[in-house]
Design an enzyme around this catalytic site. Structure first.
Site, PDB file in Angstrom:
ATOM      1  CB  SER A  13       1.055  -3.783  -4.627  1.00 16.67           C
ATOM      2  OG  SER A  13       0.217  -2.843  -5.153  1.00 16.67           O
ATOM      3  CB  CYS A  75       2.580   0.130  -1.713  1.00 15.69           C
ATOM      4  SG  CYS A  75       1.024  -0.941  -1.545  1.00 15.69           S
ATOM      5  CB  CYS A 188      -4.684   4.552  -2.621  1.00 12.03           C
ATOM      6  SG  CYS A 188      -4.511   3.193  -3.735  1.00 12.03           S
TER       7      CYS A 188
END
Length: 275
Positions: A13, A75, A188
């Site tokens: 992203s 991601c 993450c």
């Protein structure tokens, strides 16, 4: 037609996936790759699954047009929401897709850990994909999850050291849901940048916790996959290309946090006509 010298496609992203790109570069130094950061729509962590799928498929088309031999969804939010859709689409072109969840699940399920903590965005944690996959692979491992939505924007703002980051990291890791864990998954791709701060927290509190950074595990997984398919490049001519769907100078500066070399960002408006 894909060859060993074809590039690897990587997307995220934004710039968090550059930690994966950097790990791939360190593990496979002769590989070229094409990186796409969907900076016009970041973060994915607060988007709906359908929206994440739509963006991910558009980026996948861009990478396929650039003749990649493998696609890495760098991601966690997109891996949770869009992996199956992306793989189904890439299958039409004979291209494998790697997400940042399954390699970690494979690693942790073969470990001797009793209780594993998972921290990530609201989208990743809300999907419950990690607990479901770990339970299917090894039901003896207890899993505790915690959404940590302040960490990614904190990191992108450059607060990876000092009192601010220390206070936020401690506030999250002190949450009772993470009590008695013996491993923690940084779910993450931003979080490897604060791995040292997380390790310091556990050291200061005399807790022995293995810290699992997805970028390192995914890079080794990709190496094994390419080796098994005889697709590891030995080229002396290595090229990396970095594309973004929106561009700001400050964003370009921030990439230095995530990727250890100078990055020249190119604008690729693949979402023209969308809001």
């Amino acid at each position: 037609m894909k060859t060993a010298e074809s590039p690897i496609g990587i997307f995220d992203s934004g710039i968090g996936g550059l930690t994966v790109a950097n790990a791939v570069l360190n593990t496979l130094p002769r590989e070229s790759f094409i990186y796409f950061g969907d900076t016009a729509h970041l973060p994915y962590g607060d988007k709906s699954p359908d929206t994440i799928k739509r963006f991910s498929l558009a980026i996948t088309d861009f990478l396929l047009q650039n003749k990649v031999k493998l696609i890495i969804i760098a991601c966690n939010s997109a891996s949770a929401a869009a992996f199956e859709a992306v793989q189904e689409h890439a299958d039409k072109f004979g291209i494998r897709v790697v997400n940042v969840i399954d390699p970690v699940v494979e690693y942790i399920s073969s470990s001797r850990h009793n209780k594993v903590g998972i921290i990530g965005t609201r989208a990743t944690i809300g999907s419950q994909i990690f607990p479901a996959k770990i339970a299917a692979a090894n039901p003896l491992i207890e899993v505790a999850t915690l959404a940590t939505p302040l960490l990614a924007p904190m990191i992108e703002s450059g607060f990876v050291k000092g009192d601010i980051s220390k206070a936020i990291v401690e506030a999250y890791l002190n949450d009772p849901v993470l009590d008695n864990i013996d491993a923690i998954i940084l779910a993450c791709t931003h979080y490897p940048l604060i791995k040292k701060e997380i390790a310091q927290y556990y050291k200061d509190n005399n807790k022995k916790v293995e810290i699992l950074a997805t970028n390192e595990i995914v890079a080794q997984y990709v190496k094994n996959l390419l080796r098994d398919e005889n697709l590891i490049s030995n080229s002396e001519e290595v090229e990396h290309h970095f594309y973004v769907s929106d561009f700001t100078e400050s964003f370009a500066d921030t990439t230095k946090l995530f990727y250890k070399k100078e990055v020249h960002l190119q604008f690729a408006p693949i979402f023209s006509g969308e809001n």
